[in-house]
Design a protein around this motif. Structure first.
Motif, PDB file in Angstrom:
ATOM      1  N   LEU A 172       0.827  -1.211   0.000  1.00 11.10           N
ATOM      2  CA  LEU A 172       0.000   0.000   0.000  1.00 11.10           C
ATOM      3  C   LEU A 172       0.861   1.260   0.000  1.00 11.10           C
ATOM      4  O   LEU A 172       0.551   2.234  -0.701  1.00 11.10           O
ATOM      5  N   LEU A 173       1.932   1.243   0.782  1.00 12.32           N
ATOM      6  CA  LEU A 173       2.819   2.407   0.807  1.00 12.32           C
ATOM      7  C   LEU A 173       3.474   2.623  -0.551  1.00 12.32           C
ATOM      8  O   LEU A 173       3.633   3.768  -1.006  1.00 12.32           O
ATOM      9  N   GLY A 174       3.876   1.522  -1.205  1.00 15.09           N
ATOM     10  CA  GLY A 174       4.470   1.661  -2.529  1.00 15.09           C
ATOM     11  C   GLY A 174       3.491   2.242  -3.532  1.00 15.09           C
ATOM     12  O   GLY A 174       3.835   3.147  -4.303  1.00 15.09           O
ATOM     13  N   ILE A 175       2.275   1.732  -3.528  1.00 14.25           N
ATOM     14  CA  ILE A 175       1.262   2.260  -4.457  1.00 14.25           C
ATOM     15  C   ILE A 175       0.930   3.714  -4.129  1.00 14.25           C
ATOM     16  O   ILE A 175       0.773   4.560  -5.027  1.00 14.25           O
ATOM     17  N   THR A 176       0.831   4.021  -2.848  1.00 18.27           N
ATOM     18  CA  THR A 176       0.516   5.393  -2.445  1.00 18.27           C
ATOM     19  C   THR A 176       1.618   6.356  -2.868  1.00 18.27           C
ATOM     20  O   THR A 176       1.341   7.458  -3.387  1.00 18.27           O
ATOM     21  N   ALA A 177       2.878   5.962  -2.649  1.00 16.70           N
ATOM     22  CA  ALA A 177       3.989   6.830  -3.037  1.00 16.70           C
ATOM     23  C   ALA A 177       4.006   7.056  -4.545  1.00 16.70           C
ATOM     24  O   ALA A 177       4.196   8.190  -5.027  1.00 16.70           O
ATOM     25  N   ALA A 178       3.793   5.977  -5.308  1.00 19.77           N
ATOM     26  CA  ALA A 178       3.794   6.113  -6.760  1.00 19.77           C
ATOM     27  C   ALA A 178       2.631   6.978  -7.229  1.00 19.77           C
ATOM     28  O   ALA A 178       2.810   7.882  -8.067  1.00 19.77           O
ATOM     29  N   ALA A 179       1.431   6.716  -6.690  1.00 17.58           N
ATOM     30  CA  ALA A 179       0.265   7.495  -7.115  1.00 17.58           C
ATOM     31  C   ALA A 179       0.406   8.962  -6.744  1.00 17.58           C
ATOM     32  O   ALA A 179       0.077   9.858  -7.537  1.00 17.58           O
ATOM     33  N   ALA A 180       0.907   9.225  -5.528  1.00 21.54           N
ATOM     34  CA  ALA A 180       1.025  10.614  -5.086  1.00 21.54           C
ATOM     35  C   ALA A 180       2.044  11.385  -5.913  1.00 21.54           C
ATOM     36  O   ALA A 180       1.767  12.483  -6.422  1.00 21.54           O
TER      37      ALA A 180
END
Length: 788
Positions: free
Chosen positions: A700-708
């Protein structure tokens, strides 16, 4: 006008020379920093997901077990005090009664006190006594009139045991005042300990007032067993000292954030280890049922400590290799994704920024270095065309004349890269998704490999058994209240006095929704609370006037709410009864215990009557496995049925369940009810699920960082860049009227400002060319006033 244009160009150039804020660099830098941080968290965090040889779930379960004991102890003490006060009030409201009749009546209705006595206050003379000798000498009758003079008090006997004394006054007009004393032991009512568990209640100094679960030395045979008993006693004493100190803390400071569920101070303790067994304990200070509301029990300063030995497994430690491999893969994939952004988005944009500034400074000798693809290639081609136009080459619009309004040609000559900046962002996002998606959805799935500690299953079973006994005792207490009320409603009691007694009883005990006195023919003589729900076909059917066969029953078998009622016969009134209908919310409130998951009360046919969360009355249990567990648990093994616990594994995951039938006497015995509880193992803090949760969190952190960061880059850079590309092509095609405004003060904004300067230069060049072409042919004509 030329001076004004030069001034504007100088102003725009000065703004372009300012240090850039935001732009393309911060999103990429933040993405790099976040990926590095996530890699560090992954490498360090996964090794700690299961490094405790005793899982946190087991520690938390002991805390909840102690909380259950504290709730049961507090409810028992408060209920006893309320029953004694209500009984004394009912006696005081009637005719004077003999002391022997008072203690006999209390003993016949309630079996909770080990001794009762009536003492004349003025003389101190014992008037009546039943059961164990009451330590009357410990009561100073001269101080009863002082504040809190009638408060319960603890007295230590000569044999070391502690007794809790409850006091109430018996007062009748024209007779000496009497003191009613009830003595009770600080034993836990209905706590299921199971094997190898002990429980104790301690005072504020850590002294053990009462304990259960540890046998006495003379009850065992071998020396090895005696050694184990001594060790357990020493460990329990040590836990008691620590728990007493921690119980002095404020609840907000003592409880961990997010645990909740208990209003008082509670926690868990880790003790010594002996032959592979670790002693762990939970503690809980007695707390009121509502925040900030004290009770008789909470004023005593008592704390409950529950201790159990748990087998340690030193091999249950997570291998940190997975975290290291995952962190290395993230570094590799993250470097590739950031490299794509740097090489295909940032570097071409910065190059365009420098090329556009060079052209605005009239450095037109060198051709523009055009990037290979995307919006950067389109802008680079437009800049090259503008450079050639400034060198004297005519644009297509100039050659075509007024081919379109304003001299604009919609043609878009030149090569364009098919791969735009959005596609490059998508490539970077896919690269990061290659790491994040498996972490989120595939890796370290615990349902197939999770090992639920045996202690968790045991605690689920024993806590469910404790809860079942608590519901049974509450119903028995309700029936005992009705018996007590019926004994005081004599043949000469008027309906008005009956109503007063019923109102007082319903006020003292919130378990009833309705209380009423019913004659043998079905007529309601007195009523308090809501309207009776006794069906019409049950009125007057019994020859002896009883409204239903069993002392407690469910009056309906369908509807939105079960109607649970109890009755007691009035002596000397020819079959009249006092009936109490229980509030289902009262029963549901008994089930709200943290750490047990979903809880249901079911009847003998396994239909749901109550629960701690949303349910439909009279529905079946939600799964066939729970039905099988309830059916198997209801079977008698020996004298009576016993509670059961089990771990289920199926396609929906791992589930821990427990079931406990009503076991014990009283009016509720005939109900044959059962309490069933279940919860998913995924919500427990055991190593496999800790590892799964941390893996999912990393994904989730990886996806959040990429999306943000990629979303930030798209909004701040890519979208304005696409607009600038359109404007640059239009300008190169001959659109000289559209003014270019920068959206942000960054690289894209600087390119837009440079294009605006180039537009102004092209316009000035056209004016100079037009003026040079028309000057020899005609004399200058003065322009009208106000016109440029």
């Amino acid at each position: 006008m030329a001076a004004s244009s030069a001034k504007r160009r100088h102003k725009v150039r000065r703004r372009a020379d300012m240090s850039l804020l935001g732009g393309i660099r911060p999103p990429i830098a933040v993405l790099s920093a976040l990926l590095l941080s996530l890699a560090g968290i992954t490498a360090l965090g996964f090794g700690r997901a299961g490094e405790e040889s005793v899982p946190k779930a087991v520690m938390t379960s002991q805390q909840h077990f102690a909380e259950d004991g504290a709730v049961a102890m507090r409810a028992s003490i408060d209920e006893s005090a309320a029953d004694l006060a209500r009984t004394a009030g009912l006696f005081n409201a009637g005719d004077p009664a003999q002391p022997d009749a008072v203690v006999d009546k209390i003993g016949s209705v309630y079996q909770k006190w080990v001794g009762t006595a009536v003492v004349e206050i003025s003389s101190g003379r014992m008037l009546a006594a039943r059961g164990e000798n009451v330590p009357v000498a410990a009561i100073d009758t001269a101080k009863l009139s002082e504040k809190d003079g009638l408060s319960p008090r603890m007295v230590r006997l000569a044999n070391g045991e502690t007794r809790l004394l409850s006091l109430e006054l018996l007062s009748w007009k024209g007779q000496p005042q009497q003191l009613l004393i009830a003595s009770s032991s600080l034993r836990f009512p209905g706590i299921s300990l199971g094997k190898f568990r002990s429980i104790a209640v301690i005072d504020s100094t850590g002294r053990i007032l009462s304990s259960d679960g540890i046998p006495e030395s003379e009850q065992v045979v071998t020396e090895y067993q005696r050694t184990g008993i001594e060790r357990s006693k020493k460990q329990l004493t040590a836990f008691a000292k620590v728990a007493a100190k921690r119980a002095d803390e404020h609840p907000l400071k003592a409880n961990d954030p997010g645990e909740g569920g208990y209003l008082g101070v509670s926690g868990s303790l880790r003790g010594g280890i002996s032959q592979g067994d670790r002693a762990i304990a939970g503690y809980a200070a007695l707390s009121g049922p509502e925040a900030g509301k004290g009770t008789v029990a909470t004023s005593l300063g008592l704390t409950v400590v529950a201790m159990v030995d748990v087998a340690e497994d030193p091999t249950r430690v997570t291998d940190p290799l997975f975290g290291l491999l995952a962190a290395g893969a993230l570094l590799l994939i993250g470097a590739l994704a950031v490299g794509v952004l740097l090489g295909t988005v940032q570097r071409p944009l910065l190059r365009l920024f420098l090329e556009s500034r060079r052209l605005t400074r009239d450095d037109l000798t060198r051709p523009v270095r055009v990037p290979r693809h995307g919006e950067a290639a389109r802008i680079g081609e437009a800049l090259e065309r503008l450079r050639r136009q400034l060198l004297g080459e005519r644009s297509d619009a100039d050659e075509a004349g007024a081919g379109t309004p304003g001299g604009r040609n919609t043609a878009r000559p030149g090569r364009r890269g098919r791969i735009g900046a959005r596609a490059l962002l998508a490539v970077s996002g896919i690269l990061l998704l290659v790491w994040s998606a498996p972490m989120l959805l595939l890796l370290n799935r615990a349902d197939a490999t999770a090992v639920v500690p045996e202690q968790i299953t045991n605690d689920q079973r024993e806590r469910t058994d404790t809860l079942s006994d608590r519901v049974r005792r509450s119903l028995n207490e309700g029936h005992a209240d009705l018996v007590s009320v019926a004994g005081l409603l004599g043949a000469r009691t008027s309906p008005e006095d009956m109503t007063k007694v019923l109102d007082r009883t319903r006020t003292d005990h919130t378990r009833y929704r309705s209380l009423y006195v019913r004659a043998a023919d079905g007529k309601i003589l007195a009523q308090s609370g809501e309207s009776p729900r006794l069906p019409e076909d049950k009125k007057g059917d019994s020859k002896d006037g009883r409204p239903f066969a069993d002392p407690i029953t469910v009056l309906n078998d369908s509807g939105t709410e079960p109607v649970i009622a109890s009755y007691a016969e009035l002596p000397g009134r020819d079959g009249s009864t006092v009936i109490g209908e229980f509030r289902i919310d009262f029963i549901n409130s008994l089930l709200k215990r943290p750490g047990l998951g979903e809880i249901r009360v079911v009847d003998a046919e396994r239909r749901v009557l109550g629960g701690n969360s949303g349910y439909l009355a009279f529905e079946d249990l939600p799964s066939a496995r729970l039905e099988e567990l309830a059916a198997g648990t209801s079977q008698k093994t020996g004298i009576s049925a016993r509670a059961g616990g089990v771990v289920y594994r199926d396609g929906s995951g791992v589930q821990v369940a427990g079931a406990a039938p009503f076991v014990g006497g009283g009016a509720a015995k005939s109900l044959n009810w059962m309490v069933v509880s279940w919860q998913p193992a995924a919500g427990l803090a055991i190593p496999e699920y800790n590892l799964q949760n941390r893996t999912v969190l990393a994904g989730l952190l990886g996806i959040t960082a990429a999306a943000a960061c990629l979303g930030w880059l798209h909004i701040v850079v890519v979208r304005p860049l696409r607009e600038v590309a359109k404007q640059a092509e239009a300008l190169a095609d001959g659109d000289r009227r559209t003014v270019l405004y920068p959206r942000h003060h960054d690289e894209v904004g600087a390119i837009a400002r440079s294009l605006e300067l180039l537009r102004q230069q092209v316009l000035e060049q056209r004016k100079r060319d037009s003026a040079g072409a028309t000057a020899p042919a005609a004399a200058p004509v003065r322009a009208p006033a106000g016109r440029n």
